[in-house]
Design an enzyme around this catalytic site. Structure first.
Site: not given
Length: 524
Positions: A257, A259, A264, A442, A444, A449
């Site tokens: 899952h 991404k 470089d 979508h 996350k 604080d």
């Protein structure tokens, strides 16, 4: 003659039962004077085998290590109440396991990358006291230590956020490494394909790894052939073949899952964005898909690079590890972004079912217990393990201002229903529930604080914590926390509040429905 014929028929009947003699059932019954035909004996044998299989699978559930009691109980109930379905579902999805060859290869790859996992110890002592436990849990998960002197840039919302990645690929000089769970053959996806093809054709080494199920449309499209024709090295993570055969060797629904894009060994990105248009054509009725993405430069890039390489080398051992993991002593030129944070201490947390018994959930739990004043979390799917749920409740009960932002429309009706079953306990503890109306939220994100924050690919649900291969970055930086809080404030402008009074008006049928779906929560 008649007697002889009858005798032959009787002998024929005995010959049929002799076929089942190994089971000893028919002959044993004859010893006790119980005369039954072979069909009855066969039925008894089948029933006995059926219950023996059920008992055997339940026994296996009971002796499994590292399974939460609530998960164990749920499996036992499912197998007992729906024997055939329960046994089949357990064999397919009940155990987190890889086949021996893949498990051995993962250990070999990890050994090769062991040097990079040990880097960054010096920055550990510079972390704030409240962040120390969270960083320690992150290290226990993926063996990375916090590293200082990173720079993060918040990218704009919408499809424009992917322009930054495309420009970096277009300017790549050495390597382009890309891993996506979902890569669609749409506008954004096609632009990234073209940029990678152009890079490969001018001599840049390009490696692309995609999840076989999440990116199946790209793999079946002309884009995949174009990448291969341009000289891009391609692999599919967890290719999905025959579940009835594969379930004998590994769990069939494990997914990568993550991404990740590393250019470089100088620039990477972290966030929730898949390689696809915001309109997300495969689930257009929930669009727009609202994501968050940050560009990352500095020592954290090397940790992201090693996560990519660990995944890549499971399928191809061609990567020159030491060359690709050389540290960078300078930042490349950076285009002006909406907000830039420098001097950031951070840590990559890469989790997966074959990597550690500790996971991203444990880091988030530590963050919840570190909270003193404010905690804000955004996730499309809220169905956490009980420990994280209780940590959020505990933070609210001791006076922390806890806000949880969820999408009003969810593409998974099962998770949506199970999630709503938790609303009464969240509200009773004082958690503020906000439902986003501007599409499928979508992103996350969790911030604590105004100092501690985590962002990446992992949802606040059991699938992300237990089954998926995920990648997040934990940061101790007021600048980054402010950037993420500002983005969450934009989400809040498009939210409506869920109150105790509203939940009290839910009809009984809705409560029963949601709670019934939630019974399967530990298995989701």
């Amino acid at each position: 003659m008649g007697g002889k014929v009858c005798g032959e028929k009787r002998n024929d009947a005995h010959s049929v039962m002799d076929f089942f003699a190994p089971f000893a059932c028919y002959h044993a019954m004859e010893l006790f004077g119980l005369h039954i035909n072979w069909r009855t004996a066969l039925t008894v044998i089948v029933i006995a085998c059926h219950y023996a299989l059920i008992a055997g699978v339940i026994l296996r559930v009971m002796v499994r290590d590292q399974m939460e009691p609530v998960v164990r109980l749920t499996w036992v109930m499912l197998i007992a109440l729906l024997p055939i379905v329960g046994v089949l579902v357990y064999l397919l999805f009940g155990e987190i396991r890889l086949n021996r060859a893949k498990g051995s290869k993962m250990r070999t790859v990890r050994t090769k990358l062991s040097s990079v996992w040990a880097m960054g110890r010096a920055a550990d002592h510079g972390a704030a006291v409240d962040a120390a436990n969270s960083f320690a849990m992150g290290t226990a998960t993926s063996d990375f230590y916090p590293v200082a002197d990173n720079r993060l840039t918040m990218l704009p919302q919408g499809d424009a956020m992917m322009d930054d990645m495309i420009r970096a690929i277009e300017g790549a000089e050495d390597t382009v490494h890309i891993l996506f769970y979902i890569w669609l053959p749409d506008g954004v996806g096609g632009r990234v394909v073209q940029a990678v093809c152009d890079a490969a054709e001018r001599g840049v080494t390009c490696r692309v790894l995609v999840d076989a199920v999440g990116s199946r449309l790209l793999i079946a499209s002309p884009h995949w052939k174009a990448l291969r024709a341009a000289g891009v090295k391609l692999h599919r993570a967890f290719p999905f073949r025959n579940p009835l055969v594969e379930m004998l060797f590994q769990r069939v629904d494990l997914r990568n899952h993550r991404k990740i894009a590393v250019i470089d060994n100088k620039i990477t990105w972290i966030g929730s964005r898949n390689c696809a248009d915001e309109a997300f054509a495969i689930k257009a009725k929930y669009a727009p898909w609202v994501d968050v993405l940050l560009r990352v430069e500095g020592p954290l890039v090397r940790q992201m690079q090693s996560v990519f390489l660990a995944d890549w080398m499971l399928y191809d051992d061609d990567a020159p590890v030491h060359l690709l993991l050389e540290s960078q002593s300078h930042f490349p030129p950076v285009d002006d972004g909406p907000v830039v944070a420098t001097g950031v201490t951070g840590q990559v947390i890469a989790s997966g079912p074959s990597q550690s018994v500790i996971g991203i959930s444990d880091t988030m739990i530590a963050m919840c217990y570190a909270a003193r004043h404010r905690l804000m979390a955004t996730t499309p799917y809220y169905l956490p393990d009980m420990a994280l749920h209780q940590a959020l409740l505990a933070a609210a009960r001791r006076g922390v201002d806890v806000t949880l932002i969820l999408p009003e429309k969810n593409d998974s009706w099962v998770v949506a229903a199970a999630s709503r079953s938790l609303f009464p306990t969240l509200l009773a503890a004082g958690v503020k529930l906000r439902m986003y109306r501007g599409g499928l939220l979508h992103a996350k994100i969790m911030t604590v604080d105004g100092m501690l924050s985590i962002v990446g690919s992992a949802n606040l649900d059991r699938r992300s914590f237990d089954l998926n291969y995920e990648c997040n970055i934990l940061m101790d930086s007021p600048e980054v926390a402010d950037m993420l809080d500002a983005r969450q404030a934009i989400y809040l402008e498009n939210c409506h509040e869920i109150t105790v009074a509203q939940v009290a008006l839910w009809p009984t049928w809705r409560r029963i429905y949601q709670n019934l779906v939630a019974l399967a929560g530990p298995l989701l």
